[in-house]
Design a protein around this motif. Structure first.
Motif, PDB file in Angstrom:
ATOM      1  N   GLU A  75       0.830  -1.202   0.000  1.00 35.36           N
ATOM      2  CA  GLU A  75       0.000   0.000   0.000  1.00 35.36           C
ATOM      3  C   GLU A  75       0.866   1.253   0.000  1.00 35.36           C
ATOM      4  O   GLU A  75       0.554   2.251  -0.666  1.00 35.36           O
ATOM      5  N   ASN A  76       1.946   1.222   0.756  1.00 30.54           N
ATOM      6  CA  ASN A  76       2.856   2.366   0.806  1.00 30.54           C
ATOM      7  C   ASN A  76       3.450   2.643  -0.569  1.00 30.54           C
ATOM      8  O   ASN A  76       3.536   3.802  -1.006  1.00 30.54           O
ATOM      9  N   LEU A  77       3.852   1.590  -1.261  1.00 30.22           N
ATOM     10  CA  LEU A  77       4.422   1.746  -2.599  1.00 30.22           C
ATOM     11  C   LEU A  77       3.399   2.373  -3.542  1.00 30.22           C
ATOM     12  O   LEU A  77       3.731   3.233  -4.372  1.00 30.22           O
ATOM     13  N   ASP A  78       2.134   1.964  -3.402  1.00 31.21           N
ATOM     14  CA  ASP A  78       1.065   2.537  -4.230  1.00 31.21           C
ATOM     15  C   ASP A  78       0.869   4.012  -3.923  1.00 31.21           C
ATOM     16  O   ASP A  78       0.685   4.833  -4.836  1.00 31.21           O
ATOM     17  N   VAL A  79       0.919   4.390  -2.641  1.00 29.77           N
ATOM     18  CA  VAL A  79       0.768   5.794  -2.255  1.00 29.77           C
ATOM     19  C   VAL A  79       1.923   6.623  -2.809  1.00 29.77           C
ATOM     20  O   VAL A  79       1.724   7.735  -3.313  1.00 29.77           O
ATOM     21  N   LEU A  80       3.132   6.104  -2.730  1.00 30.45           N
ATOM     22  CA  LEU A  80       4.283   6.813  -3.271  1.00 30.45           C
ATOM     23  C   LEU A  80       4.111   7.056  -4.767  1.00 30.45           C
ATOM     24  O   LEU A  80       4.413   8.134  -5.276  1.00 30.45           O
ATOM     25  N   ALA A  81       3.595   6.058  -5.474  1.00 34.07           N
ATOM     26  CA  ALA A  81       3.357   6.211  -6.914  1.00 34.07           C
ATOM     27  C   ALA A  81       2.292   7.269  -7.174  1.00 34.07           C
ATOM     28  O   ALA A  81       2.410   8.071  -8.115  1.00 34.07           O
ATOM     29  N   ARG A  82       1.249   7.307  -6.338  1.00 33.16           N
ATOM     30  CA  ARG A  82       0.197   8.328  -6.500  1.00 33.16           C
ATOM     31  C   ARG A  82       0.758   9.722  -6.273  1.00 33.16           C
ATOM     32  O   ARG A  82       0.407  10.666  -6.986  1.00 33.16           O
ATOM     33  N   LEU A  83       1.613   9.856  -5.269  1.00 30.30           N
ATOM     34  CA  LEU A  83       2.221  11.158  -5.002  1.00 30.30           C
ATOM     35  C   LEU A  83       3.062  11.627  -6.187  1.00 30.30           C
ATOM     36  O   LEU A  83       2.965  12.785  -6.613  1.00 30.30           O
ATOM     37  N   VAL A  84       3.872  10.722  -6.721  1.00 32.57           N
ATOM     38  CA  VAL A  84       4.699  11.077  -7.869  1.00 32.57           C
ATOM     39  C   VAL A  84       3.815  11.483  -9.049  1.00 32.57           C
ATOM     40  O   VAL A  84       4.042  12.523  -9.696  1.00 32.57           O
ATOM     41  N   ASP A  85       2.793  10.699  -9.335  1.00 34.58           N
ATOM     42  CA  ASP A  85       1.904  11.001 -10.456  1.00 34.58           C
ATOM     43  C   ASP A  85       1.209  12.350 -10.260  1.00 34.58           C
ATOM     44  O   ASP A  85       1.028  13.117 -11.221  1.00 34.58           O
ATOM     45  N   HIS A  86       0.805  12.643  -9.023  1.00 33.82           N
ATOM     46  CA  HIS A  86       0.087  13.888  -8.741  1.00 33.82           C
ATOM     47  C   HIS A  86       0.912  15.097  -9.172  1.00 33.82           C
ATOM     48  O   HIS A  86       0.383  16.061  -9.734  1.00 33.82           O
ATOM     49  N   PHE A  87       2.202  15.053  -8.920  1.00 33.57           N
ATOM     50  CA  PHE A  87       3.048  16.195  -9.240  1.00 33.57           C
ATOM     51  C   PHE A  87       3.650  16.124 -10.639  1.00 33.57           C
ATOM     52  O   PHE A  87       3.931  17.154 -11.249  1.00 33.57           O
ATOM     53  N   GLU A  88       3.837  14.912 -11.158  1.00 37.26           N
ATOM     54  CA  GLU A  88       4.437  14.769 -12.482  1.00 37.26           C
ATOM     55  C   GLU A  88       3.435  14.965 -13.616  1.00 37.26           C
ATOM     56  O   GLU A  88       3.848  15.211 -14.756  1.00 37.26           O
ATOM     57  N   ASP A  89       2.139  14.848 -13.308  1.00 39.58           N
ATOM     58  CA  ASP A  89       1.124  14.915 -14.362  1.00 39.58           C
ATOM     59  C   ASP A  89       1.247  16.168 -15.217  1.00 39.58           C
ATOM     60  O   ASP A  89       0.949  16.148 -16.413  1.00 39.58           O
ATOM     61  N   ARG A  90       1.647  17.288 -14.624  1.00 36.91           N
ATOM     62  CA  ARG A  90       1.706  18.540 -15.385  1.00 36.91           C
ATOM     63  C   ARG A  90       3.009  18.709 -16.165  1.00 36.91           C
ATOM     64  O   ARG A  90       3.152  19.666 -16.938  1.00 36.91           O
ATOM     65  N   MET A  91       3.970  17.820 -15.947  1.00 35.52           N
ATOM     66  CA  MET A  91       5.248  17.933 -16.641  1.00 35.52           C
ATOM     67  C   MET A  91       5.114  17.501 -18.096  1.00 35.52           C
ATOM     68  O   MET A  91       4.313  16.615 -18.423  1.00 35.52           O
ATOM     69  N   PRO A  92       5.911  18.091 -19.002  1.00 39.27           N
ATOM     70  CA  PRO A  92       5.790  17.723 -20.423  1.00 39.27           C
ATOM     71  C   PRO A  92       6.163  16.269 -20.688  1.00 39.27           C
ATOM     72  O   PRO A  92       5.594  15.633 -21.581  1.00 39.27           O
ATOM     73  N   GLU A  93       7.113  15.741 -19.922  1.00 37.50           N
ATOM     74  CA  GLU A  93       7.495  14.327 -20.038  1.00 37.50           C
ATOM     75  C   GLU A  93       7.526  13.739 -18.634  1.00 37.50           C
ATOM     76  O   GLU A  93       8.593  13.632 -18.005  1.00 37.50           O
ATOM     77  N   PRO A  94       6.372  13.343 -18.108  1.00 31.31           N
ATOM     78  CA  PRO A  94       6.290  12.871 -16.714  1.00 31.31           C
ATOM     79  C   PRO A  94       7.225  11.697 -16.449  1.00 31.31           C
ATOM     80  O   PRO A  94       7.317  10.764 -17.247  1.00 31.31           O
ATOM     81  N   ARG A  95       7.901  11.748 -15.315  1.00 29.75           N
ATOM     82  CA  ARG A  95       8.754  10.648 -14.873  1.00 29.75           C
ATOM     83  C   ARG A  95       7.970   9.848 -13.836  1.00 29.75           C
ATOM     84  O   ARG A  95       7.921  10.202 -12.661  1.00 29.75           O
ATOM     85  N   ARG A  96       7.323   8.785 -14.295  1.00 30.73           N
ATOM     86  CA  ARG A  96       6.512   7.954 -13.406  1.00 30.73           C
ATOM     87  C   ARG A  96       7.406   7.062 -12.552  1.00 30.73           C
ATOM     88  O   ARG A  96       8.462   6.597 -13.008  1.00 30.73           O
ATOM     89  N   MET A  97       6.954   6.828 -11.331  1.00 26.15           N
ATOM     90  CA  MET A  97       7.729   5.960 -10.450  1.00 26.15           C
ATOM     91  C   MET A  97       7.839   4.561 -11.027  1.00 26.15           C
ATOM     92  O   MET A  97       8.865   3.892 -10.895  1.00 26.15           O
ATOM     93  N   ASN A  98       6.766   4.116 -11.691  1.00 27.58           N
ATOM     94  CA  ASN A  98       6.771   2.788 -12.297  1.00 27.58           C
ATOM     95  C   ASN A  98       6.827   2.878 -13.822  1.00 27.58           C
ATOM     96  O   ASN A  98       6.375   1.977 -14.525  1.00 27.58           O
TER      97      ASN A  98
END
Length: 214
Positions: free
Chosen positions: A115-138
């Motif tokens: 669950e923690n790993l999933d939350v970390l991925a959600r946090l990364v996605d939340h902030f990376e979504d607006r980037m031109p080339e998002p760097r996803r955790m996964n």
């Protein structure tokens, strides 16, 4: 936080919006060793019936906060700023500070490693979504493997708010013409311009229109 019905939060949906738009929070715990405060990003748990947030702390903060053993306070601070009495009228007045804030109280639920790993991925996605080339955790196998390794240094949690104190102090106790002057100064003023705070004032004073500049 002192209660004042004039400054009550408009709705739970507005509190959710506050969290979405202001994800950096202050986590405060009253521990056996005294008060402890830390600062972390959060995401709103959109699946919750009430208001809940998801986040993590870096080790050893989970021990410093005694996380999961007692109620904690999470402070979500929105736009805020100085309001000059010169923006009122000719009558005697004092300055004030406008702000929006929510205090979330609850006992954190410690999440499993998965669950923690999933939350970390959600946090990364939340902030990376607006980037031109998002760097996803996964985004790649290499990234996913690296994230899985470093996640061991974090502890994820869910905080479901069992008590909420929220205040939208946005000059609701002032006449319309004063509100318009305040919004104008916050929007385009020379000394204390604060467009984000002006936008929040317009949400609770929808009929207020800033005076036009010459």
């Amino acid at each position: 936080m002192r209660e004042n019905p004039a400054f009550d939060a408009p709705s739970d949906d507005e509190i959710r919006r506050l969290i979405r738009e202001n994800p950096s929070v202050t986590l405060v715990s009253n521990t056996s060793d005294g008060l402890v405060a830390s600062h972390y990003p959060v995401v709103l748990d959109e699946s919750a019936d009430g208001i809940a947030i998801l986040s993590h702390v870096g080790r050893p903060d989970e021990r410093l906060h005694e996380l999961g053993q007692h109620e904690v306070l999470v402070v979500v601070q929105g736009p805020h700023g100085y309001i000059s009495p010169g923006w009122y009228d000719a009558n005697p007045a004092v300055p004030t500070w406008n702000f929006i804030v929510a205090h979330l109280h609850g006992v954190p639920e410690i999440l499993s490693d998965a669950e923690n790993l999933d939350v970390l991925a959600r946090l990364v996605d939340h902030f990376e979504d607006r980037m031109p080339e998002p760097r996803r955790m996964n985004g790649t196998l290499e990234n996913a493997e690296y994230a899985a390794r470093i996640s061991a240094g974090t502890v994820g949690f869910r905080l479901t708010a069992t008590r909420i104190e929220a205040k939208w102090k946005l000059s609701q106790n002032r006449p319309a013409e004063t509100v318009e002057r305040i919004i104008h100064e916050l929007s385009v003023g020379e000394h204390y311009a604060n467009p984000a705070l002006a936008a929040e004032m317009r949400r609770v004073h929808p009929l207020a229109v800033p005076p036009q500049t010459a």
